[in-house]
Design a protein around this motif. Structure first.
Motif, mmCIF file in Angstrom:
data_model
loop_
_atom_site.group_PDB
_atom_site.id
_atom_site.type_symbol
_atom_site.label_atom_id
_atom_site.label_comp_id
_atom_site.label_asym_id
_atom_site.label_seq_id
_atom_site.Cartn_x
_atom_site.Cartn_y
_atom_site.Cartn_z
ATOM 1 N N TYR B 39 0.842 -1.182 0.000
ATOM 2 C CA TYR B 39 0.000 0.000 0.000
ATOM 3 C C TYR B 39 0.884 1.242 0.000
ATOM 4 O O TYR B 39 2.050 1.198 0.419
ATOM 5 C CB TYR B 39 -0.932 -0.003 1.206
ATOM 6 N N SER B 40 0.279 2.345 -0.427
ATOM 7 C CA SER B 40 1.036 3.592 -0.554
ATOM 8 C C SER B 40 1.688 3.973 0.772
ATOM 9 O O SER B 40 1.040 3.938 1.832
ATOM 10 C CB SER B 40 0.097 4.711 -1.015
ATOM 11 N N SER B 82 -10.337 -1.937 -1.828
ATOM 12 C CA SER B 82 -9.259 -2.166 -0.853
ATOM 13 C C SER B 82 -8.092 -2.962 -1.445
ATOM 14 O O SER B 82 -7.025 -3.051 -0.831
ATOM 15 C CB SER B 82 -9.798 -2.908 0.371
ATOM 16 N N ALA B 85 -3.425 -1.195 -4.755
ATOM 17 C CA ALA B 85 -2.085 -1.253 -4.164
ATOM 18 C C ALA B 85 -1.102 -1.577 -5.288
ATOM 19 O O ALA B 85 -1.501 -1.773 -6.435
ATOM 20 C CB ALA B 85 -2.015 -2.341 -3.085
#
Lengths: 117, 112
Positions: B39-40, B82, B85
């Motif tokens: 993730y970021s 979600s 990514a």
């Protein structure tokens, strides 16, 4: 349970300055690693430590030194920073046992974003 | 030539789509194959791993390895926002416990 903790989160250096990136893990892992991540290059291994008291070069070790202070801590030092060392640095650990077929995953910290001007 | 090649994307898909992420490699000694999700502004985390050829399923994720073609894939079914990514493939040889080679990552965005 913190996992792998890296400090600092951000750093700006001038060319020629030195600094040490700190890493600590609380999972009792034997092996620890330093990677750098650059756009288009992916994660590249700088140095690793298979166990306390040992360190070995990875793919891109030039310009860096490491110290495995104890089982928990593994630091990365830049003696004379260069703009080419601008990157995101990740520390990781794993519970590797030589000869085991178990594939222990790498557990990463959240990185240190370093800019060298 | 890099040992591991991965399309950087970005890949943008609508929610619910099936996503296919791929890597090719040149080192025939690679035996363990992994997918990490990042993730970021976070570190990568292990998503799937497989040993040698074959498929492995875990919920909505399926990892596939074709050693004869030196090609690995990660499929995501019923993709969710979600899942947005960067996905990194990774691999190592049987004895190379500490030397994992990573792909450059594919950035995935799932649009609600």
């Amino acid at each position: 349970n913190a996992g792998v903790t890296q400090t600092p989160k951000f750093q700006v250096l001038k060319t020629g300055q030195s600094m040490t990136l700190q890493c600590a893990q609380d999972m009792n892992h034997n092996s620890m690693y330093w990677y750098r991540q650059d756009p288009g290059m992916g994660l590249r291994l700088i140095y690793y430590s298979a166990s306390e008291g040992t360190t070995d070069k990875g793919e891109v070790p030039n310009g860096y030194n490491v110290s495995r202070l104890n089982k928990r801590e593994f630091s990365l030092r830049l003696e004379s920073a260069a703009p080419s060392q601008t990157s995101v640095y990740f520390c990781a650990s794993s519970d590797v046992t030589q000869g085991s077929s178990y594939n222990s995953p790498l557990h990463f910290g959240n990185g240190t974003r370093l800019t060298v001007t | 030539q890099k040992e591991v090649e991965q399309d950087p994307g970005p890949l943008s898909v609508p929610e619910g789509a099936i996503v296919s992420l791929n890597c090719t490699y040149s080192n025939s000694a690679f035996q363990y194959f992994m997918w990490y999700r990042q993730y970021s502004r976070k570190g990568p985390e292990l998503l799937m791993y497989t040993y040698s050829s074959g498929n492995k399923e875990d919920g909505r994720f399926t990892a596939q390895v074709d050693k004869s073609s030196k090609y690995i894939s990660l499929f995501i079914r019923d993709s969710q926002p979600s899942d947005s990514a960067t996905y990194l493939c990774a691999m190592r040889t049987s004895g190379g416990y500490q030397k994992v080679t990573f792909g450059t990552g594919t950035k995935l965005q799932v649009i609600p």
